[in-house]
Design a protein around this motif. Structure first.
Motif, PDB file in Angstrom:
ATOM      1  N   ILE A 175      10.727  -0.193   3.896  1.00 31.83           N
ATOM      2  CA  ILE A 175       9.832  -0.727   2.861  1.00 31.83           C
ATOM      3  C   ILE A 175       8.709  -1.519   3.527  1.00 31.83           C
ATOM      4  O   ILE A 175       7.525  -1.345   3.217  1.00 31.83           O
ATOM      5  N   LEU A 176       9.069  -2.393   4.471  1.00 35.39           N
ATOM      6  CA  LEU A 176       8.064  -3.175   5.187  1.00 35.39           C
ATOM      7  C   LEU A 176       7.123  -2.279   5.989  1.00 35.39           C
ATOM      8  O   LEU A 176       5.908  -2.500   6.026  1.00 35.39           O
ATOM      9  N   HIS A 177       7.693  -1.264   6.624  1.00 35.74           N
ATOM     10  CA  HIS A 177       6.896  -0.345   7.442  1.00 35.74           C
ATOM     11  C   HIS A 177       5.897   0.414   6.560  1.00 35.74           C
ATOM     12  O   HIS A 177       4.717   0.564   6.915  1.00 35.74           O
ATOM     13  N   HIS A 178       6.359   0.885   5.414  1.00 33.99           N
ATOM     14  CA  HIS A 178       5.479   1.590   4.477  1.00 33.99           C
ATOM     15  C   HIS A 178       4.377   0.658   3.963  1.00 33.99           C
ATOM     16  O   HIS A 178       3.235   1.088   3.778  1.00 33.99           O
ATOM     17  N   GLN A 179       4.716  -0.592   3.708  1.00 31.74           N
ATOM     18  CA  GLN A 179       3.715  -1.537   3.216  1.00 31.74           C
ATOM     19  C   GLN A 179       2.592  -1.723   4.229  1.00 31.74           C
ATOM     20  O   GLN A 179       1.423  -1.870   3.853  1.00 31.74           O
ATOM     21  N   GLU A 180       2.941  -1.710   5.511  1.00 31.61           N
ATOM     22  CA  GLU A 180       1.920  -1.771   6.556  1.00 31.61           C
ATOM     23  C   GLU A 180       1.011  -0.543   6.510  1.00 31.61           C
ATOM     24  O   GLU A 180      -0.204  -0.662   6.605  1.00 31.61           O
ATOM     25  N   ALA A 181       1.614   0.641   6.391  1.00 31.19           N
ATOM     26  CA  ALA A 181       0.832   1.877   6.358  1.00 31.19           C
ATOM     27  C   ALA A 181      -0.118   1.876   5.170  1.00 31.19           C
ATOM     28  O   ALA A 181      -1.274   2.326   5.271  1.00 31.19           O
ATOM     29  N   ILE A 182       0.347   1.374   4.037  1.00 28.34           N
ATOM     30  CA  ILE A 182      -0.495   1.301   2.834  1.00 28.34           C
ATOM     31  C   ILE A 182      -1.661   0.338   3.069  1.00 28.34           C
ATOM     32  O   ILE A 182      -2.806   0.611   2.681  1.00 28.34           O
TER      33      ILE A 182
END
Length: 201
Positions: free
Chosen positions: A65-72
């Motif tokens: 979830i944290l990793h995806h938030q960075e990508a977004i």
């Protein structure tokens, strides 16, 4: 959203596993599948508690979830800073896909009775963006942004693939393991596309 990145990912993952322990598990990953099939299937079953999940599933879900938030966060910058149309299109695709996956993963944490990751959680995930990396991306526009975005997103995606391979090996929840396959297949293809974009920029 900006995330404090000071504690090594392995330490953060271990701490998460201990604090959310439910049945034992470690951390590791692998995968391959169709995004539309897996995402729709995972979303459809997100409200049904899994009969079996372990610490690896919880750690994978919280950290991804944290990793995806960075990508977004990275992808949103492309709308006003990118000059390459393919970069803009891909960034929009990444943002939409990963928003959907975040909602699916939040549903799993709710099913399991586990907390969502705290915004200020310290970690150093594979491929994660540092504060300096993000400042550099925010500071450029045009072709310079296109090149830096492609380079950083390739590194970021490779980190997500590493995390997903860990889940595929060590996880127990069928939905989380299936999503790990989707992440590997989708992001490997996007890495190839970004590498081709870099060659022509």
């Amino acid at each position: 959203m900006r995330i404090n990145r000071k504690i090594p990912f392995t330490i953060a993952a271990s701490a998460l596993a201990l604090s959310t322990a439910c049945g034992g598990g470690s951390t590791s990953t692998t995968g391959v599948t169709s995004l539309s099939q897996t995402t729709s299937s995972a979303t459809a079953t997100s409200g049904q508690p899994s009969p079996a999940f372990n610490d690896a599933d919880v750690t994978f879900t919280q950290m991804m979830i944290l990793h995806h938030q960075e990508a977004i966060e990275m992808a949103k910058l492309a709308a006003t800073r990118a000059s390459d149309s393919e970069i803009k299109t891909l960034a929009s695709k990444i943002e939409e896909e990963q928003k959907e996956e975040i909602q699916t993963m939040k549903g799993w944490l709710s099913d399991w009775g586990k907390p969502e990751p705290a915004p200020g959680m310290g970690h150093d995930m594979p491929g994660g963006m540092s504060e300096e990396d993000m400042r550099k991306l925010e500071a450029v526009k045009g072709k310079e942004f296109d090149k830096l975005f492609a380079e950083q997103m390739i590194t970021h995606h490779k980190g997500a693939i590493e995390m997903a391979r860990t889940e595929e090996v060590d996880g127990a929840d069928p939905r989380a393991k299936e999503l790990s396959k989707t992440i590997i297949a989708t992001q490997q293809e996007e890495v190839k596309q970004l590498e081709q974009i870099l060659k022509r920029l």
